[in-house]
Write a protein that holds these residues in place. Sequence first.
Motif, mmCIF file in Angstrom:
data_model
loop_
_atom_site.group_PDB
_atom_site.id
_atom_site.type_symbol
_atom_site.label_atom_id
_atom_site.label_comp_id
_atom_site.label_asym_id
_atom_site.label_seq_id
_atom_site.Cartn_x
_atom_site.Cartn_y
_atom_site.Cartn_z
ATOM 1 N N THR A 1 0.833 -1.209 0.000
ATOM 2 C CA THR A 1 0.000 0.000 0.000
ATOM 3 C C THR A 1 0.862 1.250 0.000
ATOM 4 O OG1 THR A 1 -1.735 -1.167 1.222
ATOM 5 C CG2 THR A 1 -1.813 1.230 1.251
ATOM 6 N N ALA A 2 1.971 1.233 0.739
ATOM 7 C CA ALA A 2 2.866 2.393 0.776
ATOM 8 C C ALA A 2 3.400 2.719 -0.609
ATOM 9 C CB ALA A 2 4.016 2.128 1.741
ATOM 10 N N LYS A 3 3.769 1.687 -1.372
ATOM 11 C CA LYS A 3 4.263 1.913 -2.738
ATOM 12 C C LYS A 3 3.172 2.509 -3.619
ATOM 13 C CE LYS A 3 7.461 -1.961 -2.440
ATOM 14 N NZ LYS A 3 7.698 -3.350 -2.872
ATOM 15 N N LYS A 4 1.954 2.023 -3.435
ATOM 16 C CA LYS A 4 0.833 2.558 -4.217
ATOM 17 C C LYS A 4 0.638 4.047 -3.922
ATOM 18 C CE LYS A 4 -2.967 0.147 -4.596
ATOM 19 N NZ LYS A 4 -4.272 -0.504 -4.287
ATOM 20 N N LEU A 5 0.704 4.405 -2.655
ATOM 21 C CA LEU A 5 0.530 5.807 -2.264
ATOM 22 C C LEU A 5 1.667 6.679 -2.797
ATOM 23 C CD1 LEU A 5 -0.617 5.251 1.430
ATOM 24 C CD2 LEU A 5 -2.008 6.228 -0.410
ATOM 25 N N ILE A 6 2.900 6.179 -2.677
ATOM 26 C CA ILE A 6 4.053 6.937 -3.153
ATOM 27 C C ILE A 6 3.996 7.114 -4.666
ATOM 28 C CG2 ILE A 6 6.570 6.837 -3.462
ATOM 29 C CD1 ILE A 6 6.710 5.488 -0.688
ATOM 30 N N CYS B 1 1.295 9.812 -5.333
ATOM 31 C CA CYS B 1 1.562 11.175 -4.862
ATOM 32 C C CYS B 1 2.944 11.697 -5.263
ATOM 33 C CB CYS B 1 1.408 11.242 -3.346
ATOM 34 S SG CYS B 1 -0.255 10.839 -2.746
ATOM 35 N N GLY B 2 3.857 10.809 -5.571
ATOM 36 C CA GLY B 2 5.177 11.229 -6.016
ATOM 37 C C GLY B 2 6.290 11.028 -5.008
ATOM 38 N N SER B 3 5.980 11.040 -3.717
ATOM 39 C CA SER B 3 6.988 10.836 -2.681
ATOM 40 C C SER B 3 6.294 10.540 -1.366
ATOM 41 C CB SER B 3 7.878 12.067 -2.517
ATOM 42 O OG SER B 3 7.130 13.154 -1.976
ATOM 43 N N ALA B 4 7.063 10.045 -0.409
ATOM 44 C CA ALA B 4 6.493 9.776 0.906
ATOM 45 C C ALA B 4 6.065 11.075 1.584
ATOM 46 C CB ALA B 4 7.511 9.038 1.767
ATOM 47 N N GLU B 5 6.850 12.124 1.410
ATOM 48 C CA GLU B 5 6.485 13.422 1.987
ATOM 49 C C GLU B 5 5.160 13.910 1.437
ATOM 50 O OE1 GLU B 5 8.254 17.963 2.646
ATOM 51 O OE2 GLU B 5 9.387 16.499 1.455
ATOM 52 N N ALA B 6 4.981 13.757 0.119
ATOM 53 C CA ALA B 6 3.721 14.178 -0.507
ATOM 54 C C ALA B 6 2.550 13.373 0.035
ATOM 55 C CB ALA B 6 3.820 14.022 -2.022
ATOM 56 N N VAL B 7 2.790 12.087 0.297
ATOM 57 C CA VAL B 7 1.729 11.248 0.863
ATOM 58 C C VAL B 7 1.337 11.754 2.243
ATOM 59 C CG1 VAL B 7 1.152 8.945 1.739
ATOM 60 C CG2 VAL B 7 2.428 9.181 -0.401
ATOM 61 N N LEU C 1 18.200 1.964 2.281
ATOM 62 C CA LEU C 1 18.021 1.810 0.841
ATOM 63 C C LEU C 1 16.550 1.976 0.471
ATOM 64 C CD1 LEU C 1 20.294 -1.344 0.332
ATOM 65 C CD2 LEU C 1 20.963 1.071 0.390
ATOM 66 N N TYR C 2 16.266 2.947 -0.373
ATOM 67 C CA TYR C 2 14.904 3.207 -0.850
ATOM 68 C C TYR C 2 14.570 2.218 -1.958
ATOM 69 C CZ TYR C 2 10.895 6.187 -2.177
ATOM 70 O OH TYR C 2 9.654 6.676 -2.433
ATOM 71 N N PHE C 3 13.308 1.814 -2.040
ATOM 72 C CA PHE C 3 12.946 0.708 -2.935
ATOM 73 C C PHE C 3 13.143 1.002 -4.422
ATOM 74 C CE2 PHE C 3 9.047 3.150 -2.841
ATOM 75 C CZ PHE C 3 8.405 2.901 -4.038
ATOM 76 N N LEU D 1 14.956 -8.129 -5.392
ATOM 77 C CA LEU D 1 13.937 -7.803 -4.398
ATOM 78 C C LEU D 1 12.993 -6.717 -4.905
ATOM 79 C CD1 LEU D 1 13.118 -8.568 -1.475
ATOM 80 C CD2 LEU D 1 14.541 -6.667 -0.685
ATOM 81 N N LYS D 2 13.478 -5.843 -5.768
ATOM 82 C CA LYS D 2 12.646 -4.776 -6.322
ATOM 83 C C LYS D 2 11.400 -5.314 -7.004
ATOM 84 C CE LYS D 2 15.965 -1.073 -7.326
ATOM 85 N NZ LYS D 2 16.604 -0.262 -8.384
ATOM 86 N N HIS D 3 11.512 -6.496 -7.591
ATOM 87 C CA HIS D 3 10.412 -7.059 -8.371
ATOM 88 C C HIS D 3 9.385 -7.781 -7.509
ATOM 89 C CE1 HIS D 3 12.576 -5.986 -11.977
ATOM 90 N NE2 HIS D 3 13.632 -6.650 -11.564
ATOM 91 N N CYS D 4 9.588 -7.810 -6.193
ATOM 92 C CA CYS D 4 8.658 -8.476 -5.282
ATOM 93 C C CYS D 4 7.640 -7.454 -4.775
ATOM 94 C CB CYS D 4 9.407 -9.093 -4.107
ATOM 95 S SG CYS D 4 10.696 -10.264 -4.611
ATOM 96 N N ILE D 5 6.381 -7.764 -4.940
ATOM 97 C CA ILE D 5 5.322 -6.795 -4.648
ATOM 98 C C ILE D 5 5.327 -6.345 -3.199
ATOM 99 C CG2 ILE D 5 3.593 -8.583 -4.179
ATOM 100 C CD1 ILE D 5 1.521 -6.716 -5.498
ATOM 101 N N ASP D 6 5.733 -7.239 -2.281
ATOM 102 C CA ASP D 6 5.693 -6.906 -0.858
ATOM 103 C C ASP D 6 7.061 -6.565 -0.280
ATOM 104 O OD1 ASP D 6 6.681 -9.440 -1.169
ATOM 105 O OD2 ASP D 6 5.551 -10.327 0.489
ATOM 106 N N SER D 7 8.015 -6.228 -1.145
ATOM 107 C CA SER D 7 9.342 -5.844 -0.650
ATOM 108 C C SER D 7 9.243 -4.530 0.130
ATOM 109 C CB SER D 7 10.320 -5.681 -1.816
ATOM 110 O OG SER D 7 9.870 -4.687 -2.713
ATOM 111 N N PRO D 8 10.114 -4.321 1.108
ATOM 112 C CA PRO D 8 10.014 -3.133 1.963
ATOM 113 C C PRO D 8 10.338 -1.844 1.213
ATOM 114 C CG PRO D 8 12.001 -4.375 2.473
ATOM 115 C CD PRO D 8 11.202 -5.225 1.549
ATOM 116 N N ILE D 9 9.683 -0.779 1.609
ATOM 117 C CA ILE D 9 9.975 0.518 0.981
ATOM 118 C C ILE D 9 11.337 1.028 1.436
ATOM 119 C CG2 ILE D 9 7.585 1.191 0.570
ATOM 120 C CD1 ILE D 9 7.732 2.920 3.101
ATOM 121 N N LEU D 10 11.764 0.585 2.612
ATOM 122 C CA LEU D 10 13.103 0.897 3.109
ATOM 123 C C LEU D 10 13.768 -0.381 3.599
ATOM 124 C CD1 LEU D 10 12.781 4.180 5.234
ATOM 125 C CD2 LEU D 10 14.045 3.894 3.099
ATOM 126 N N LEU D 11 15.001 -0.553 3.215
ATOM 127 C CA LEU D 11 15.792 -1.695 3.646
ATOM 128 C C LEU D 11 17.049 -1.160 4.331
ATOM 129 C CD1 LEU D 11 15.908 -4.825 3.467
ATOM 130 C CD2 LEU D 11 17.228 -4.543 1.362
#
Length: 367
Positions: free
Chosen positions: A22-27, A30-36, A82-84, A93-103
Motif C-alpha cells: 500500500t505504501a508503494k501505491k501511495l508513493i 503522490c510522487g513521494s512519501a512526503e507528498a503522501v 536503501l529506498y525501494f 527484491l525490487k520485483h517483489c510486490i511486498d518488498s520493503p519501501i526501506l531496507l
Amino acid sequence: MTENDLLYTLALQHVAKIGDTTAKKLINHCGSAEAVMKEKRHNLLKIDGIGAWTISDMFLRNHLEAAEEELKFIKDEGIKALYFTSEEYPSKLKHCIDSPILLFESGNINLNKKHIISIVGARKVTSSGIAFCERLVEELAPFDPIIVSGFAYGTDITAQKAALKHELQTVGCLAHGLNQIYPKAHKKYVAAVENNGGFYTDFWSSSVFDKNNFLKRNRLIAGISQATIVIESAEKGGSLVTADIANSYNRDVFAVPGRITDTQSVGCNNLIKHQKAHLLSNPLDVPYILNWQLEDNKTPTIQKQLFVELDANEKLVYAFLKESEKELLDVIALKCNMPTYKLAGILLGMELKGVVRPLPGKLFEVI
C-alpha cells in the motif's frame, strides 16, 4: 535520497495500517512519501484500494516523532537506508510486490554479481545436514556465489560460516533491528560477516522482537536470491515458508531429500513430492539447473569416489551412461539387460548418491 526524503519515508513506514504494498501505491500516486504524508485525506481516499481505515491514523504526529528518533539512530550508527527505487536496493527484491519501501543495511554488501542463492533449513540440523551444507558451499565456491541466510541457529549459521571459510560474500537477513543480534551466541561472527558481506533488515531499532518477525524476514531471504535451497526441514517450519515465498516470486527452489523415517526430512521430501522444489542430491545440480558458467580460470572442487559406493548393477548402469552421455530409461534397461522396474529403483538410488540426474522425457545422464 535526501535526509528529508528518508525522514518522511520512515514516517510512512511507521504507520501500522499501511504495509509495503500500500505504501508503494501511495508513493507512486503522490510522487513521494512526503507528498503522501502531506496530502489531504479526501484526496487519498480517491485512490483505488485506499479506504478510511487504512489511513485512519496516518496523520498522527507520533509517526514523524518516531521517524526522527530512528533517523538519529541510522546516522549515529552509520547504517545505510536503501529506498525501494534506488540503484543500491537489491535488484531481485525490487520485483517483489511486498518488498520493503526501506531496507536497512550494515557491512559491505555488493550484490553486483550474477549468482545469489539462499540456504535455509532446520535450526536443529542433523550432522548429515551440516555435512551436506558444508559440501554444497565448498563445491559451489568456484562459481563465487553470494550466500544469503537468516543468521539463525543450525542450517543458517552453518551456511554462512562455510561461506566465510571459502571467502564468499554472505548476507544475513535479520528479524529485528540493527541495534541487536539474535541469537546472542552469534555475535562473534558479526564482524567477519560485515567484512565480507553484511546484514539486511526492514525492522527498526525500536521494533518489538516477536516470533512473527521471522516469517516477515523470510521474504527478504527469498526475494534477494535467484534460488532458495532447503537443506533440512520438519513437516512444518520457517524454511518451508521461505520456499513457498520463493515459489510465489517465481524463483527456483531446491530441497535435499532424506529417508522417509527422518523427521527433519519430511518437509524437504514433501516439497519434492508436490513438485515445489528440484531434488538436490549433488551440489553441482544447482549450477546445472540455474545455468551458471565458470570463469575460464576456475574449476569445480569436486571430490568424488563414485565406484566405492556403487554396487555391481549401479556400476553397469554408470559405465553405460558414461559412454552414451545421456539415454532413455527404456534404452538403458535394454542395453544393461535388466527389467525397467528394477532399473528405475537403481537409477533413483544413484540419483540420491549424486551420480546421475534425471532429464525431461525420461532421459538420464551422469553427473
